[in-house]
Design a protein around this motif. Structure first.
Motif, short mmCIF file in Angstrom:
data_model
loop_
_atom_site.label_atom_id
_atom_site.label_comp_id
_atom_site.label_asym_id
_atom_site.label_seq_id
_atom_site.Cartn_x
_atom_site.Cartn_y
_atom_site.Cartn_z
N LEU A 19 0.86 -1.11 -0.07
CA LEU A 19 0.06 -0.06 0.15
C LEU A 19 0.81 1.42 0.00
O LEU A 19 1.93 1.12 0.43
CB LEU A 19 -0.80 -0.02 1.21
N ALA A 20 0.21 2.31 -0.39
CA ALA A 20 0.92 3.55 -0.65
C ALA A 20 0.15 4.61 -0.05
O ALA A 20 -1.08 4.73 -0.33
CB ALA A 20 1.44 4.13 -2.02
N GLN A 21 0.66 5.48 0.76
CA GLN A 21 0.16 6.77 1.30
C GLN A 21 0.10 7.95 0.49
O GLN A 21 1.10 8.23 -0.20
CB GLN A 21 0.53 6.97 2.70
N ARG A 22 -1.31 8.39 -0.01
CA ARG A 22 -1.03 9.51 -0.90
C ARG A 22 -0.34 10.91 -0.29
O ARG A 22 -0.59 11.33 0.92
CB ARG A 22 -2.55 9.95 -1.15
N PRO A 23 0.66 11.51 -0.77
CA PRO A 23 1.51 12.47 -0.40
C PRO A 23 0.66 13.76 -0.18
O PRO A 23 -0.41 14.04 -0.78
CB PRO A 23 2.46 12.68 -1.12
N PRO A 24 1.03 14.78 0.70
CA PRO A 24 0.45 16.10 0.61
C PRO A 24 0.25 16.77 -0.58
O PRO A 24 1.14 16.59 -1.54
CB PRO A 24 1.48 17.02 1.48
N GLY A 25 -0.77 17.69 -0.95
CA GLY A 25 -0.99 18.12 -2.18
C GLY A 25 -1.80 17.32 -3.23
O GLY A 25 -2.34 17.78 -4.18
N LYS A 26 -2.07 15.99 -2.96
CA LYS A 26 -3.02 15.21 -3.68
C LYS A 26 -4.33 15.14 -3.24
O LYS A 26 -4.25 15.34 -2.02
CB LYS A 26 -2.40 13.62 -3.97
N ALA A 27 -5.23 14.84 -3.99
CA ALA A 27 -6.67 14.76 -3.60
C ALA A 27 -6.66 13.77 -2.75
O ALA A 27 -5.97 12.62 -2.84
CB ALA A 27 -7.66 14.50 -4.68
N MET A 28 -7.44 13.71 -1.63
CA MET A 28 -7.44 12.60 -0.47
C MET A 28 -6.22 12.21 0.36
O MET A 28 -5.62 11.35 0.38
CB MET A 28 -8.16 11.36 -1.07
N ALA A 29 -5.32 13.32 0.46
CA ALA A 29 -3.99 13.58 0.87
C ALA A 29 -3.96 12.59 2.07
O ALA A 29 -4.86 12.70 2.85
CB ALA A 29 -3.20 14.48 0.94
N GLY A 30 -3.15 11.69 2.45
CA GLY A 30 -3.15 11.01 3.69
C GLY A 30 -3.79 9.85 3.72
O GLY A 30 -3.32 8.77 4.62
N PHE A 31 -4.60 9.37 2.79
CA PHE A 31 -5.14 8.09 2.58
C PHE A 31 -4.19 7.01 2.04
O PHE A 31 -3.33 7.44 1.25
CB PHE A 31 -6.56 8.12 1.90
N TRP A 32 -4.49 5.79 2.26
CA TRP A 32 -3.82 4.82 1.71
C TRP A 32 -4.45 4.10 0.68
O TRP A 32 -5.80 3.89 0.68
CB TRP A 32 -3.37 3.87 2.76
N GLU A 33 -3.65 3.59 -0.38
CA GLU A 33 -4.22 2.94 -1.50
C GLU A 33 -3.24 1.71 -2.25
O GLU A 33 -2.11 1.90 -1.97
CB GLU A 33 -4.55 4.12 -2.57
N PHE A 34 -3.87 1.23 -2.99
CA PHE A 34 -3.03 0.26 -4.08
C PHE A 34 -2.33 1.38 -5.21
O PHE A 34 -3.09 2.10 -5.43
CB PHE A 34 -3.76 -0.66 -4.78
N PRO A 35 -1.08 1.58 -5.16
CA PRO A 35 -0.46 2.26 -6.41
C PRO A 35 -1.09 2.15 -7.42
O PRO A 35 -1.69 1.14 -8.13
CB PRO A 35 0.88 1.71 -6.20
N GLY A 36 -1.16 3.31 -8.15
CA GLY A 36 -1.76 3.48 -9.71
C GLY A 36 -2.24 5.00 -9.86
O GLY A 36 -1.94 5.80 -9.43
N GLY A 37 -3.01 5.03 -10.86
CA GLY A 37 -3.36 6.35 -11.39
C GLY A 37 -4.22 6.39 -12.58
O GLY A 37 -4.85 5.13 -12.91
N LYS A 38 -4.44 7.27 -13.21
CA LYS A 38 -5.35 7.64 -14.31
C LYS A 38 -4.96 6.97 -15.38
O LYS A 38 -3.63 7.01 -15.74
CB LYS A 38 -5.59 9.10 -14.54
#
Length: 327
Positions: A19-38
């Protein structure tokens, strides 16, 4: 508008997931997720996955299988997340975008205070599902021989079993469940009973496996820890998903002795239906040991097997996919 997104579930040799934690500055920062993107314009889902994991983790994906797609409405967007199980990669995952990374055991409890993105939450329990779902046939084998087979295959990695003895009484099924537990004490085997929820509860099983005919009758998910369902069509998969079951079994993929009159889906038919489901789906019907790898490549959770269960060996059950309590 639905935003297409991909996410990779990296599974290491112990079955732990990343799991990766979304860094500051991204939407939903601080939440953990499976890595990926648009998914970018012109990209296939796999191309988007390869690019995103290279950018975020600095790895090259060598082997990834589609798993399931889930839709979710966030405050900033409505997304359709296509999840892949990433089974092999080159390089050591590292935080290339200043995110925090962590490996987690599917059998464990996430640390207190760790907040997952909502679309990721249902996948955590699904990750503990093993790749092989055994099905009993003591009505044909005899109880003693079936118990011996169950003990042998549990020693070789089986962790999920359906007791499918439809002609038996409640008392006989209950006794059989207890005898299975005694025979498999060294291993954390989950036992589901085929039939109605009350039958499963009264036998002391871990859950129920719903025949397809119950999907249109039940209004709510049975109050049991684990619920599976047999499906043969798009409509039945939708009913199972609406009930909130943990997984579905879809088939028959190939001709079977149990249901000789049933029209097989074939792998193309199975894949087409599986792609439309947000559930983990096991392939079933006329499958042998060689079918497991193909099923996983086709996006299945794994395979359900009744005839030939006694022939399973360790080499047929990839240890990094064995789920909770893998040996």
């Amino acid at each position: 508008m639905i935003l297409p997104v991909v996410a990779g579930i990296l599974l290491n040799g112990r079955g732990d997931y990343l799991l990766a934690q979304r860094p500051p500055g991204k939407a939903m920062a601080g939440f953990w997720e499976f890595p990926g993107g648009k998914v970018e314009a012109g990209e296939t889902l796999r191309q988007a996955l390869d690019r995103e994991l290279s950018e975020e983790l600095g790895i090259r994906v060598d082997c990834a299988s589609p798993w399931m797609t889930r839709q979710f409405d966030y405050p900033h967007a409505r997304v359709a997340v296509s999840f892949f199980r990433v089974l092999a990669w080159a390089g050591e995952p590292r935080p290339c975008e200043f995110q925090t990374l962590g490996w987690f055991d599917p059998a464990g409890i996430l640390p207190e205070g760790l907040a997952l993105l909502p679309a990721n939450i249902p996948l955590i329990s699904a990750l503990s599902l093993p790749p092989v779902y055994g099905v009993t046939r003591a009505w044909e084998f005899g109880e003693e021989r079936m118990l011996t087979v169950i003990g042998e295959v549990c020693a070789r990695g089986l962790r999920l079993l359906q007791v499918r003895e439809k002609s038996w009484s409640l008392e006989r099924i209950s006794d059989f469940v207890q005898r299975i537990r005694q025979r498999t004490q060294p291993w954390p085997l989950r036992i589901l009973v085929n039939g109605d929820p009350e039958l499963a509860q009264r036998t002391g099983a871990d859950g129920v496996h719903l025949p397809a005919r119950f999907l249109g009758i039940l209004k709510d998910r049975p109050a049991l820890p684990w619920v599976g369902a047999s499906c043969h069509s798009r409509g039945e998969l939708e009913q199972a998903q609406g009930l909130g079951v943990d997984f579905a079994v879809l088939g028959p993929v190939c001709p079977t002795q149990t249901h000789p009159a049933a029209q097989p889906l074939g792998w193309s038919g199975f894949t087409a239906l599986r792609q439309e489901s947000a559930l983990p789906v096991y392939a079933i019907g006329g499958l042998n040991g060689l079918a497991l790898s193909r099923a996983i490549r086709q996006g299945a959770q794994g395979i359900a097997v009744m005839r030939g269960l006694e022939d399973w060996g360790e080499e047929k059950i990839p240890q990094h996919l064995c789920g909770q309590g893998a040996a």
